[in-house]
Design an enzyme around this catalytic site. Structure first.
Site, PDB file in Angstrom:
ATOM      1  N   PHE A 311       0.835  -1.208   0.000  1.00  0.00           N
ATOM      2  CA  PHE A 311       0.000   0.000   0.000  1.00  0.00           C
ATOM      3  C   PHE A 311       0.864   1.250   0.000  1.00  0.00           C
ATOM      4  O   PHE A 311       1.819   1.366   0.766  1.00  0.00           O
ATOM      5  CB  PHE A 311      -0.928   0.036   1.212  1.00  0.00           C
ATOM      6  N   GLY A 313      -0.008   5.336   0.267  1.00  0.00           N
ATOM      7  CA  GLY A 313      -1.084   6.303   0.394  1.00  0.00           C
ATOM      8  C   GLY A 313      -1.154   6.906   1.783  1.00  0.00           C
ATOM      9  O   GLY A 313      -0.160   6.944   2.520  1.00  0.00           O
ATOM     10  N   LEU A 334       3.212  -1.136   4.323  1.00  0.00           N
ATOM     11  CA  LEU A 334       2.560   0.174   4.297  1.00  0.00           C
ATOM     12  C   LEU A 334       3.588   1.282   4.119  1.00  0.00           C
ATOM     13  O   LEU A 334       4.532   1.391   4.901  1.00  0.00           O
ATOM     14  CB  LEU A 334       1.795   0.417   5.601  1.00  0.00           C
ATOM     15  N   GLU A 335       3.407   2.074   3.085  1.00  0.00           N
ATOM     16  CA  GLU A 335       4.198   3.301   2.911  1.00  0.00           C
ATOM     17  C   GLU A 335       3.222   4.453   2.994  1.00  0.00           C
ATOM     18  O   GLU A 335       2.442   4.696   2.081  1.00  0.00           O
ATOM     19  CB  GLU A 335       4.935   3.281   1.572  1.00  0.00           C
ATOM     20  N   LEU A 336       3.250   5.154   4.139  1.00  0.00           N
ATOM     21  CA  LEU A 336       2.242   6.161   4.438  1.00  0.00           C
ATOM     22  C   LEU A 336       2.831   7.570   4.309  1.00  0.00           C
ATOM     23  O   LEU A 336       3.677   7.810   3.473  1.00  0.00           O
ATOM     24  CB  LEU A 336       1.673   5.900   5.830  1.00  0.00           C
TER      25      LEU A 336
END
Length: 627
Positions: A311, A313, A334-336
């Site tokens: 992901f 976002g 997760l790359e937030l």
């Protein structure tokens, strides 16, 4: 002349090219000539065979007419993703009880398409298609996988202008932003996978310890099956291709869920990969694209057939995906969000690096997950840096590169449009609050373009901050806004850099590289560039671990993250030595005391810190085994 050189040139020496003293018998000359002809023939056959397996394969594709700067369409008044509900000019023959997505150029409001959003049933069907195709793809060798990538790279290099214009049309970015952020980094990752991907995924030998000296160990990196990638809109080519390329090279099928904001361009970019797969003789259903609204996305993230989720976002959506993934214990990367700082050490040459800082802040209109959001400079250079930035920022030009006007295609545009204007009120409020708290402001508001009145532009902005607690210093802006803060001691600079809930990337600039590295080690983040901006982005996602910590997510992108590491341990000399259970330990246990005496002696023999104790342990083992 060496013997090797003479051996190669020998057949030609008899043709008076060399002195008579080097000539040999004519029969030997013919032998050498025949030898060279045969060797050359073998070499040509081998090269032809290699080319037949490795050379890129051309494939058919269609160029979207919308990418042409002369293309025109309906201009939507205040465009949104659901403008079709209000504008009859862009309404398709809509099916009842189904939702659609309006695609438009954010730089000028031109309507691109109105597409049917995928339903839960359609998403499930696409997952099943990828699942079926992956069953045969997983057995392809790396030669065939590399050929697909090589064909894509050749196509991308030859069609980079078209790809850049497609990305610009759907995001409002400039051509140079597309060239750097879309084309260059994608080619870099393609090249790395082709050159080193097999080495990263082939079975890996591991050393055994003393107690298992007769064993050998290997780690196999097996395909997971079907994986998913849910990606953001800011780089539609790169964000689609990067996870797809890594996934299929690792032997997986992949289902990509793109942002609703870039449905039009992502559909075209993904179809290019499908066309390439088909031309190379593989099932194009291996790669699937899902275009849906968030309410239907759970059909992907909760699917039992999905074995990994990548992901990119916002933190809010990332948390929801992490919750969805618990349904079947699906691993997630997760790359937030990020609030990437750049620490500028004392006595740094500002003129040397200011161009790098400008690119780091304003590339892609500031819509970069690893863009520089905060410059932290020594107080002695604060005023100088502020004035240099102010001078440059006031000269930046906003505009569109997708129209054939003096403000359009190939015109000098520095900053493109933002993807939408739904955050403009919040950005202006943050800037106003900072100004009330004493910050110095340059620009700081939305921009109404004289030619593109429907474009979503925000003026390149400079904010000279006075305190790190300000909301604008803590929140990810994802906008063309430069924040500048001062510090007195280096420890204070590190505290300012670490003083947010994010920890994705960072930069350190200074004349002393040793000191830069020391500061880099103190930063709480996943990646640091020393005297550079985001250089890890070109290298990362494939062979460097790309990702962050804290509220910026967890996990790292890469080839091995998309595999199941499987350990296999086997006997090194099966004919001579294999594991056996001593009688003293065999069930049923004859004597608990003797058995424990045997195992404790075994531990001393293998792990004691002196040879005397080890020998005593061996004696204990022998004595216990005889009882």
């Amino acid at each position: 002349m060496t013997k090797f050189t003479y051996f190669i040139l020998h057949p030609f020496l008899s043709f008076n090219l060399w002195s008579d003293e080097h000539r040999e018998d004519e029969g030997i000359d013919i032998f050498y000539a025949l030898f060279l002809c045969v060797a050359a023939g073998i070499w040509l056959v081998v090269q032809r065979e290699r080319r037949s397996k490795n050379s890129p394969i051309p494939f058919q594709f269609s160029s979207p007419k919308e990418a042409d700067p002369n293309w025109t369409s309906v201009k939507i008044d205040r465009p949104t993703l659901e403008s079709h509900l209000e504008d009859v000019n862009i309404q398709p023959m809509m099916l009842p009880d189904r939702r659609y997505i309006t695609c438009f150029d954010p730089s000028n409001g031109l309507h691109l398409a109105t597409v049917l959003a995928d339903s839960e049933a359609e998403i499930a069907a696409k997952i099943q298609k990828a699942y079926t195709a992956q069953k045969s793809w997983m057995y392809t060798d790396f030669v065939k996988r590399r050929r697909v990538l090589r064909s894509l790279q050749k196509w991308l290099v030859e069609n980079q202008d078209l790809c850049a214009r497609v990305a610009c049309r759907d995001t409002g970015k400039t051509l140079i932003d597309a060239a750097l952020g879309e084309i260059l980094v994608t080619c870099s990752k393609l090249e790395w996978i082709m050159n080193y991907g097999e080495e990263a995924l082939k079975p890996e030998k591991r050393r055994s310890n003393f107690i298992q000296f007769y064993k050998k160990s290997k780690v196999h990196y097996d395909p997971l099956g079907v994986v998913a990638a849910v990606v953001s809109w800011n780089y539609p080519l790169h964000n689609a291709w990067s996870p797809i390329l890594a996934s299929i090279f690792a032997g997986n099928g992949v289902v990509l869920k793109c942002s609703e904001n870039v449905t039009w361009s992502t559909s075209w970019f993904v179809n290019i990969i499908k066309n390439c797969l088909e031309a190379c003789g593989h099932d194009s259903e291996l790669v699937q694209l899902v275009c849906c609204w968030p309410a239907q996305a759970a059909a992907l993230t909760k699917s039992p057939y999905i074995k990994h989720i990548t992901f990119i976002g916002s933190e809010t959506v990332g948390r929801q995906i992490a919750r969805d993934a618990t349904e079947h214990l699906t691993p997630v990367t997760l790359e937030l969000g990020g609030k990437d700082p750049a620490i500028i050490l004392p006595n740094t040459d500002l003129d040397q690096w200011i161009s790098t800082w400008m690119r780091g802040i304003f590339q892609n209109a500031g819509q970069n997950c690893i863009g520089i959001e905060k410059l932290i400079v020594h107080i002695s250079q604060y005023d100088d840096l502020y004035e240099k930035l102010k001078e440059r920022i006031e000269k930046l030009r906003c505009g569109s590169v997708t129209l054939p006007s003096d403000q359009g295609y190939l015109s000098p545009v520095d900053v493109g449009a933002m993807i939408a204007d739904n955050r403009f009120d919040a950005l202006e409020a943050l800037i106003k609050q900072a100004e009330e708290d004493g910050a110095n402001i340059v620009n700081g508001s939305r921009y109404h373009h004289v030619y593109h009145d429907q474009g979503t532009y925000f003026l390149p902005t400079l904010v000279g901050l006075t305190k790190n607690e300000a909301a604008i210093a803590q929140q990810e802006l994802f906008a063309p806004i430069a924040l500048v803060m001062g510090y007195e001691e280096l420890e204070e600079a590190i505290e300012l850099a670490n003083g947010t809930r994010y920890g994705l990337g960072a930069s350190v600039f200074g004349p002393d590289q040793k000191l830069c590295l020391e500061v880099a080690e103190e930063l709480e983040c996943g990646m640091v560039a020393v005297n550079d901006f985001a250089v890890f982005y070109v290298c990362s996602s494939i062979h460097l671990p790309f990702g962050g910590t804290k509220a910026s997510g967890y996990g790292r992108f890469g080839l091995r993250a998309l595999t199941n590491p499987k350990v296999i341990v086997y006997d090194a000399w099966p004919a001579f030595i294999q594991t056996s259970i001593p009688k003293v330990l065999d069930y049923p246990i004859r004597s608990l005391g003797t058995s424990f005496e045997f195992t404790s002696g075994l531990v001393r023999f293998f792990y004691a810190d002196s040879w005397r104790t080890r020998i005593q342990g061996l004696v204990t083992v022998i004595q216990a085994s005889r009882k």
